[in-house]
Design an enzyme around this catalytic site. Sequence first.
Site, PDB file in Angstrom:
ATOM      1  N   CYS A 131       5.747  -7.982   0.579  1.00 40.88           N
ATOM      2  CA  CYS A 131       6.216  -7.494  -0.717  1.00 40.88           C
ATOM      3  C   CYS A 131       6.990  -6.183  -0.570  1.00 40.88           C
ATOM      4  O   CYS A 131       7.747  -5.808  -1.468  1.00 40.88           O
ATOM      5  CB  CYS A 131       5.058  -7.349  -1.686  1.00 40.88           C
ATOM      6  SG  CYS A 131       3.713  -6.301  -1.114  1.00 40.88           S
ATOM      7  N   HIS A 132       6.845  -5.527   0.565  1.00 39.04           N
ATOM      8  CA  HIS A 132       7.599  -4.281   0.795  1.00 39.04           C
ATOM      9  C   HIS A 132       9.096  -4.546   0.923  1.00 39.04           C
ATOM     10  O   HIS A 132       9.898  -3.630   0.819  1.00 39.04           O
ATOM     11  CB  HIS A 132       7.078  -3.545   2.043  1.00 39.04           C
ATOM     12  CG  HIS A 132       7.222  -4.316   3.308  1.00 39.04           C
ATOM     13  ND1 HIS A 132       6.307  -5.279   3.703  1.00 39.04           N
ATOM     14  CD2 HIS A 132       8.177  -4.290   4.271  1.00 39.04           C
ATOM     15  CE1 HIS A 132       6.689  -5.799   4.862  1.00 39.04           C
ATOM     16  NE2 HIS A 132       7.825  -5.211   5.227  1.00 39.04           N
TER      17      HIS A 132
END
Length: 164
Positions: A131-132
């Site tokens: 998700c980064h």
Amino acid sequence: MDTPIGLLRIVASQDAILCVEPANYLEKKAGQAIEQVPADRIIPNDPSGDLVKACMRELKEYFAGQRQRFDLPLSPEGTSFQQKVWQQLQQIPYGETRSYQQLAEMTGDKNASRAIGLANNCNPILILIPCHRVIGADGSLTGYAAGLAAKKLLLDLEKGGTKK
């Protein structure tokens, strides 16, 4: 596990990784202190211990720039929409980013960027479900459970990491 982005808590069943999150994440959410279980506190003969150890090994390789893909079974808990988003997150190549809008288009609903953001925020398996790699449409870094400094470190690592 101690990492360049801080302490991470890794939780596994005997079959899959269930959670990789900042060790103080629950503490932050609850607003109160909770006991932190050290990374080396794996119960002897617990089948999940092998997966936790494998996850720690792969994360060490990732942070050393020696791993781009994880070979661990994952089982994040979430709604069917969240699961769909998390599957799409895993399609974002190492070293690349996508905007929330692009991720919405990848999931088939170009108007779902807010819902995508909420699902991204609920990702229980940081780094392994990347998700980064999701940023604002203008290229800005937006929320991350481990903090924006950690998100920047991960993105910088992936830009200069060794391929494997």
